[in-house]
Design an enzyme around this catalytic site. Structure first.
Site, PDB file in Angstrom:
ATOM      1  N   LYS A  81      93.009  14.736  -6.953  1.00 59.57           N
ATOM      2  CA  LYS A  81      94.021  13.665  -6.191  1.00 59.57           C
ATOM      3  C   LYS A  81      93.610  12.038  -6.499  1.00 59.57           C
ATOM      4  O   LYS A  81      94.508  10.978  -6.504  1.00 59.57           O
ATOM      5  CB  LYS A  81      93.872  13.969  -4.517  1.00 59.57           C
ATOM      6  CG  LYS A  81      94.188  15.056  -4.027  1.00 59.57           C
ATOM      7  CD  LYS A  81      94.221  15.380  -2.800  1.00 59.57           C
ATOM      8  CE  LYS A  81      94.782  16.527  -2.057  1.00 59.57           C
ATOM      9  NZ  LYS A  81      94.896  16.587  -0.751  1.00 59.57           N
ATOM     10  N   ASP A 108     100.056  13.382   3.036  1.00 63.73           N
ATOM     11  CA  ASP A 108      98.950  14.250   3.904  1.00 63.73           C
ATOM     12  C   ASP A 108      99.017  13.798   5.332  1.00 63.73           C
ATOM     13  O   ASP A 108      99.181  14.203   6.410  1.00 63.73           O
ATOM     14  CB  ASP A 108      97.548  14.057   3.569  1.00 63.73           C
ATOM     15  CG  ASP A 108      97.373  15.229   2.484  1.00 63.73           C
ATOM     16  OD1 ASP A 108      98.076  16.179   2.433  1.00 63.73           O
ATOM     17  OD2 ASP A 108      96.405  15.030   1.728  1.00 63.73           O
TER      18      ASP A 108
END
Length: 285
Positions: A72, A109
């Site tokens: 990420k 997220d």
């Protein structure tokens, strides 16, 4: 033309994303594939850049990919455009290929956390309220960002390693974030309208999260991003005391919606059937 997307990570065998997206692909009758690919961080740039051409040679089009640990953060310097949420959070969990062939880095997220909460409570009621966030890792960054977007007046942030919480607060550049000592977390429960555990404490195989909820504010909503077990000890204690609780599976399901819509042009539904199907896969791992 067939559309391809997937998830990359190292390791990747544990990922529930292929099951989740595969369910939607079948449900909506799409000519598409969603595949898991194990990629080391040092190979991420070449893999991402090469995929569009690989797919064209096979008669399909590469629409994008999810990224999981430890890719990420590495993706931040690889994609062509980093959207605001990913910039603030410091990580990319979703890559979308636009019409010009550019790689767009997103982080869904925070939105997934927000949408998961919205299934259980009117999130407008959190405006000008106080959140207590435990942890300062990547998930905490996404959740603090979401709390800022939801209009919390104050975010109390604590972590076992205090400096990581300080760094997170500085990166977010918000005067609404106050870092408190880890040892004081129970005392500050009396101020929390939302309590979020973003640490791995309480997860199967990890140390328990030690937190006395006796001082927890009336009406507080308690949530845990851990979903193995689905009901952590924190959630069980809160439920038994009469508080509303939100488990971690909802965040996983809801964060996937934006990527799926960007890749395949359909906004998918998170419902009980999807939740049961993903849980079946979780129980097999």
């Amino acid at each position: 033309m067939k559309k391809n997307a997937g998830v990359m990570g190292f390791p990747i065998a544990h990922s529930l994303s292929p099951r989740l997206h595969g369910y939607w692909i079948k449900k909506y009758g799409l000519d598409a594939d969603y595949l898991a690919r194990e990629v080391r961080p040092e190979n991420l740039k070449d893999t991402l850049r090469r995929l569009p051409q690989e797919c064209l040679s096979e008669g399909s089009v590469f629409c994008g990919t999810n990224l999981t640990i430890p890719l990420k953060e590495a993706a931040m310097d690889i994609v062509d455009i980093v959207e605001e949420a990913a910039q603030k959070i410091g990580a990319v969990n979703t890559v979308v290929v636009n019409e010009e062939g550019q790689l767009i880095g997103r982080n869904t997220d925070g939105l997934g956390f927000q949408d998961s909460l919205a299934e259980h409570v009117d999130i407008k009621t959190f405006h000008n309220k106080t959140a207590l966030v435990l942890g300062a890792g990547g998930a905490a960054r996404a959740i603090v960002f979401a709390c800022l977007m939801m209009g919390f007046r104050r975010i109390l942030l604590t972590n076992r390693t205090r400096q990581r919480a300080i760094d997170l607060a500085q990166d977010m550049k918000s005067e609404k974030i106050d870092v408190i000592q880890w040892e004081e977390r129970a005392a500050f429960c009396k101020e929390a309208d939302l309590l979020v555990n973003t640490t791995s404490l309480g997860m199967t195989g990890q140390d328990p999260l030690e937190l006395n909820l006796d001082r927890l504010k009336n009406g507080c909503v308690v949530t845990d991003i851990v979903y193995v077990p689905l009901e952590t000890d924190l959630l069980r204690q809160a439920r038994e005391k009469g508080y509303r609780t939100v488990d971690g599976l909802g965040m996983l399901l809801h964060q996937a919606k934006a990527g799926f819509e960007a890749w395949f042009g359909i906004k998918p539904e998170v419902d009980a059937a999807l939740r049961d199907y993903v849980l079946q896969g979780l129980n097999k791992k």
